[in-house]
Scaffold this motif. Structure first.
Motif, PDB file in Angstrom:
ATOM      1  N   LEU A  98       0.857  -1.182   0.000  1.00 58.58           N
ATOM      2  CA  LEU A  98       0.000   0.000   0.000  1.00 58.58           C
ATOM      3  C   LEU A  98       0.896   1.236   0.000  1.00 58.58           C
ATOM      4  O   LEU A  98       1.569   1.524   0.986  1.00 58.58           O
ATOM      5  CB  LEU A  98      -0.909   0.007   1.230  1.00 58.58           C
ATOM      6  N   LYS A  99       0.881   1.949  -1.140  1.00 58.05           N
ATOM      7  CA  LYS A  99       1.783   3.092  -1.283  1.00 58.05           C
ATOM      8  C   LYS A  99       1.148   4.126  -2.206  1.00 58.05           C
ATOM      9  O   LYS A  99       0.625   3.782  -3.275  1.00 58.05           O
ATOM     10  CB  LYS A  99       3.133   2.634  -1.852  1.00 58.05           C
ATOM     11  N   GLN A 100       1.180   5.384  -1.795  1.00 58.61           N
ATOM     12  CA  GLN A 100       0.678   6.493  -2.613  1.00 58.61           C
ATOM     13  C   GLN A 100      -0.774   6.263  -3.035  1.00 58.61           C
ATOM     14  O   GLN A 100      -1.163   6.514  -4.168  1.00 58.61           O
ATOM     15  CB  GLN A 100       1.563   6.681  -3.859  1.00 58.61           C
ATOM     16  N   ASP A 101      -1.598   5.757  -2.110  1.00 59.26           N
ATOM     17  CA  ASP A 101      -3.008   5.477  -2.366  1.00 59.26           C
ATOM     18  C   ASP A 101      -3.203   4.511  -3.526  1.00 59.26           C
ATOM     19  O   ASP A 101      -4.219   4.564  -4.246  1.00 59.26           O
ATOM     20  CB  ASP A 101      -3.774   6.772  -2.647  1.00 59.26           C
ATOM     21  N   ILE A 102      -2.224   3.652  -3.727  1.00 60.20           N
ATOM     22  CA  ILE A 102      -2.305   2.600  -4.742  1.00 60.20           C
ATOM     23  C   ILE A 102      -2.024   1.264  -4.067  1.00 60.20           C
ATOM     24  O   ILE A 102      -1.108   1.156  -3.242  1.00 60.20           O
ATOM     25  CB  ILE A 102      -1.307   2.831  -5.892  1.00 60.20           C
ATOM     26  N   LEU A 103      -2.811   0.272  -4.412  1.00 62.45           N
ATOM     27  CA  LEU A 103      -2.550  -1.083  -3.948  1.00 62.45           C
ATOM     28  C   LEU A 103      -1.773  -1.823  -5.031  1.00 62.45           C
ATOM     29  O   LEU A 103      -2.248  -1.968  -6.158  1.00 62.45           O
ATOM     30  CB  LEU A 103      -3.859  -1.821  -3.652  1.00 62.45           C
ATOM     31  N   PHE A 104      -0.586  -2.283  -4.690  1.00 63.85           N
ATOM     32  CA  PHE A 104       0.218  -3.112  -5.583  1.00 63.85           C
ATOM     33  C   PHE A 104       0.121  -4.564  -5.086  1.00 63.85           C
ATOM     34  O   PHE A 104       0.270  -4.818  -3.879  1.00 63.85           O
ATOM     35  CB  PHE A 104       1.682  -2.668  -5.582  1.00 63.85           C
ATOM     36  N   SER A 105      -0.117  -5.477  -5.987  1.00 66.05           N
ATOM     37  CA  SER A 105      -0.187  -6.890  -5.620  1.00 66.05           C
ATOM     38  C   SER A 105       0.695  -7.689  -6.566  1.00 66.05           C
ATOM     39  O   SER A 105       0.822  -7.364  -7.752  1.00 66.05           O
ATOM     40  CB  SER A 105      -1.631  -7.409  -5.675  1.00 66.05           C
ATOM     41  N   GLU A 129     -14.187   2.033  -2.830  1.00 68.67           N
ATOM     42  CA  GLU A 129     -13.974   3.461  -2.625  1.00 68.67           C
ATOM     43  C   GLU A 129     -12.519   3.864  -2.802  1.00 68.67           C
ATOM     44  O   GLU A 129     -12.225   4.914  -3.364  1.00 68.67           O
ATOM     45  CB  GLU A 129     -14.459   3.869  -1.235  1.00 68.67           C
ATOM     46  N   ASP A 130     -11.601   3.046  -2.295  1.00 68.06           N
ATOM     47  CA  ASP A 130     -10.192   3.372  -2.414  1.00 68.06           C
ATOM     48  C   ASP A 130      -9.381   2.088  -2.336  1.00 68.06           C
ATOM     49  O   ASP A 130      -9.939   0.983  -2.292  1.00 68.06           O
ATOM     50  CB  ASP A 130      -9.749   4.369  -1.325  1.00 68.06           C
ATOM     51  N   CYS A 131      -8.056   2.232  -2.316  1.00 70.03           N
ATOM     52  CA  CYS A 131      -7.194   1.050  -2.351  1.00 70.03           C
ATOM     53  C   CYS A 131      -7.297   0.224  -1.081  1.00 70.03           C
ATOM     54  O   CYS A 131      -7.183  -1.001  -1.120  1.00 70.03           O
ATOM     55  CB  CYS A 131      -5.747   1.477  -2.607  1.00 70.03           C
TER      56      CYS A 131
END
Length: 320
Positions: A98-105, A129-131
């Motif tokens: 979870l970084k910069q309002d982005i979810l990386f998987s 609504e959000d990451c």
């Protein structure tokens, strides 16, 4: 492969990523790396200052290595997601950042929980609504998928129980039943491990205070579902142990029947053996040795001594 997702009109829209420029133009809330290439890992590093974890990072089991906040303030989470197929079942490791309002998987293969969430988010406006909400929904979907797998285990155990307890079970059938029970036990154990790992990840998110009030409530609901499913896995473990003991008991009964037949035969052959031993001593003064009907008499006595025990055992029902 990279799958990027944006929120448009409350729906999750997938953006086709073919190059670094495509990724740079997006405004995603979720970037999913499915078995990424070296070039795709380099894009993540250059565009988002993100170093994707490698295979060695997935093997750690310590809580401090699976859920932590790195030096950049990003939340790093390593989780297991259930993959239940007809031919195999296993836990697939997934890395979240979870970084910069982005979810990386990051994962090595597509997962049912991911596919189900993408389908729902595409067709239901306002589903996400959000990451952070996205991450919680991924965990909730995985819990739901685990619940479906537990229902499948229970249905399979019902069939195994009917086969075991309502019919004569041969040794070959018992071996097949034991193999089926072992498979269900393995899947049940994987589900329990998966739920434990999910609970640890959600508890970490709640402790970091990154969730909104509504997201905290959603996280608590997921934890309550996990507690309920943990109780169900315990029930299934008890049922599995019962069926295992019952099947082993039937195997012992079949073996005891074989041993009983040998015991009956041994007892039945003792009297004729005694008769033959007596007339095999060859003493000089044995009146039956020179008697015309001595041999037929001894044969008749031996046959009668065999028939009498078998008749008695049959009457008692010991030959069944």
């Amino acid at each position: 492969m990279i799958n990027a997702f944006e929120l448009q009109s409350g729906r999750l829209k997938q953006i086709q990523i073919e190059s670094k420029a495509d990724l740079e133009r997006t405004q995603p809330i979720w970037i999913d790396f499915d078995d990424p290439t070296d070039d795709e890992r380099l894009w993540a590093k250059e565009l988002f200052k993100l170093i994707l974890p490698d295979d060695d990072d997935f093997g750690d089991i310590e809580a401090s290595a699976r859920c932590f906040e790195d030096v950049t303030g990003a939340l790093q989470i390593r989780s297991d997601f259930l993959l239940d197929k007809a031919d195999e079942s296993r836990n697939v490791p997934v890395a979240f950042v979870l970084k910069q309002d982005i979810l990386f998987s990051l994962h090595e293969e597509d997962l049912p929980a991911f596919r189900l969430l993408r389908m729902r988010a595409r067709h239901q406006p306002g589903y996400l609504e959000d990451c952070r909400d996205l991450l919680l929904d991924l965990y909730a979907t995985d819990v739901e998928y685990s619940a479906d797998a537990l229902e499948g285990i229970y249905a399979n155990l019902e069939q195994i129980g009917n086969r075991t307890l309502k019919a004569h079970l041969s040794d070959e059938a018992a071996a097949e039943v034991l193999a089926s029970i072992a498979g269900e036990e393995d899947l049940n154990g994987r589900i329990r491990r998966n739920l434990m790992d999910t609970r640890r990840a959600i508890s970490f998110l709640m402790r970091r205070r990154r969730l909104s009030t509504d997201e905290v409530e959603d996280a608590r609901l997921i934890l309550r579902d996990i507690e309920s499913l943990n109780g169900h896995t315990s029930f299934l473990f008890d049922k599995i142990n019962f069926l295992m003991d019952a099947t082993v008991g039937f195997i012992n009964i079949n073996q005891n029947k074989v041993i009983k037949i040998f015991s009956v035969v041994s007892v039945a052959l003792l009297p004729p053996t005694l008769i033959a031993s007596i007339y095999g001593m060859n003493f000089e003064f044995m009146p039956e040795l020179k008697w015309q009907f001595g041999y037929p008499l001894s044969i008749g006595l031996m046959i009668a001594s065999i028939a009498a025990p078998f008749w008695f055992f049959r009457k008692k029902g010991w030959l069944k």
